[in-house]
Design an enzyme around this catalytic site. Structure first.
Site, mmCIF file in Angstrom:
data_model
loop_
_atom_site.group_PDB
_atom_site.id
_atom_site.type_symbol
_atom_site.label_atom_id
_atom_site.label_comp_id
_atom_site.label_asym_id
_atom_site.label_seq_id
_atom_site.Cartn_x
_atom_site.Cartn_y
_atom_site.Cartn_z
ATOM 1 N N ASP A 158 -1.931 -10.502 -2.306
ATOM 2 C CA ASP A 158 -1.745 -9.170 -2.894
ATOM 3 C C ASP A 158 -1.215 -9.272 -4.322
ATOM 4 O O ASP A 158 -1.256 -8.287 -5.066
ATOM 5 C CB ASP A 158 -0.697 -8.386 -2.080
ATOM 6 C CG ASP A 158 -1.314 -7.354 -1.160
ATOM 7 O OD1 ASP A 158 -2.414 -6.862 -1.491
ATOM 8 O OD2 ASP A 158 -0.689 -7.038 -0.136
ATOM 9 N N LYS B 243 -10.361 -3.968 5.298
ATOM 10 C CA LYS B 243 -10.094 -5.331 4.824
ATOM 11 C C LYS B 243 -10.556 -6.354 5.866
ATOM 12 O O LYS B 243 -11.161 -7.376 5.541
ATOM 13 C CB LYS B 243 -8.602 -5.505 4.505
ATOM 14 C CG LYS B 243 -8.171 -4.743 3.256
ATOM 15 C CD LYS B 243 -6.657 -4.684 3.062
ATOM 16 C CE LYS B 243 -6.292 -3.805 1.867
ATOM 17 N NZ LYS B 243 -4.857 -3.661 1.628
ATOM 18 N N GLN C 81 0.671 -4.566 4.685
ATOM 19 C CA GLN C 81 0.217 -3.283 4.137
ATOM 20 C C GLN C 81 1.407 -2.382 3.803
ATOM 21 O O GLN C 81 2.320 -2.213 4.608
ATOM 22 C CB GLN C 81 -0.733 -2.590 5.140
ATOM 23 C CG GLN C 81 -1.407 -1.343 4.611
ATOM 24 C CD GLN C 81 -2.382 -1.593 3.461
ATOM 25 O OE1 GLN C 81 -2.942 -2.672 3.314
ATOM 26 N NE2 GLN C 81 -2.582 -0.597 2.622
#
Ligand code: GUN
Length: 293
Positions: free
Chosen positions: A119, A52, A96
């Site tokens: 997200d 990412k 994460q």
């Protein structure tokens, strides 16, 4: 059978994003800025976060990487979230998942400012998605919809079977495929661990989205001739064939299922690379204040 090349489409999307960033910056606008928080040192999560951050560099975003050890307390992690919410330079960020057992994931997700939740995990974004209001849509479902669009896959009136009902993939995917728009309009069936006879449903499916996390679960006898098969599985198995010592295994027994399909995604190189492009695309939306003014 046509192979859906997620790697190629992801790179195409990234170059489109990079072009837009160049234009924004050349006009004196702000460089989009993504932060990523990683807790502990799970191998898979390390790899995903590194990918990412690297992708941010490739498209001209600023990135910030914040690492906590697996001993971090919930209060400390919440303090990081509050700091990121208040940091004016950061447009969006991710924490994460999964988090260590002693941390309540939902508590962390709920603490993220919905406007920075690239997200799309926050209840406000999930709720807005369900109501078809502007929202960040989580990376995997968003990436799958993008593949369906770019490959012009016919979905209207089709029977889509989603296997798996996770918050991140199965549940949002089933909602998106049933929506009243050009790349959805499906009749959707959700199968899960308590479904009595999954193959009864998959054999009738025009589109199968396999997101249960069981390597090679979907076999040829479960699939109708001409079906579209989207494989979301990314189970890491040890392998002597790769440098890393790991190999990604999908939920689909690819070699026997592929010949029956009209379209199929491979693993790796299918859905996986699209998740990065989706995250970048959400971050660009965040920096342009498109979803939340
Ligand atoms: N873990 C697995 N997929 C994801 C994702 O899309 N975002 C975050 N933050 N964690 C994940």
């Amino acid at each position: 059978m046509e192979l859906i090349d997620g790697k190629k489409i992801s790179l195409q999307l990234q170059s489109e994003i990079a072009e837009e960033v160049k234009t924004i910056v050349s006009k004196g606008g702000k460089q989009p800025h993504l932060a990523a928080v990683l807790v502990g040192n799970d191998g898979g999560s390390e790899t995903y976060v590194a990918a990412k951050i690297k992708a941010c560099e490739n498209v001209g975003f600023k990135s910030t990487f914040i690492r906590h050890t697996s001993e971090v307390t919930e209060a400390e992690l919440l303090a990081t979230v509050v700091k990121l919410n208040n940091d004016k330079d950061i447009d969006g960020y991710i924490v994460q998942m999964p988090l260590p057992k002693h941390i309540d994931e939902q508590k962390i997700i709920k603490a993220v400012d919905p406007a920075k939740d690239v997200d799309g995990f926050h209840p406000v974004n999930v709720g807005r998605m369900v109501l078809s209001l502007p929202s960040y849509i989580s990376a995997t479902p968003n990436g799958i919809v993008e593949l369906i669009k770019r490959y012009k896959i016919e979905t209207s009136g089709k029977h889509c079977v989603v296997i798996g009902r996770s918050n991140i993939v199965g549940s949002p995917m089933s909602i998106l495929m049933a929506k009243n728009n050009a790349f959805a309009n499906c009749t959707v069936t959700i199968c899960h661990s308590k479904t009595k006879d999954i193959s009864f449903f998959t054999k009738q499916a025009d589109i199968i989205i396999c997101a249960l996390g069981k390597p090679e679960f979907l076999t040829a006898d479960m699939v109708k001739q001409g079906a579209v098969v989207i494989d979301v599985g990314t189970t890491r198995v040890t392998s002597t064939e790769t440098k890393s010592g790991f190999k990604l295994k999908g939920d689909v027994k690819f070699d026997e299922v592929a010949p029956k399909c009209s379209f199929i995604t491979p693993v790796p190189g299918g859905v996986g690379p699209m998740t990065i492009a989706s995250l970048l695309s959400n971050t660009l939306l965040a920096s342009k204040k498109v979803i939340y003014k």
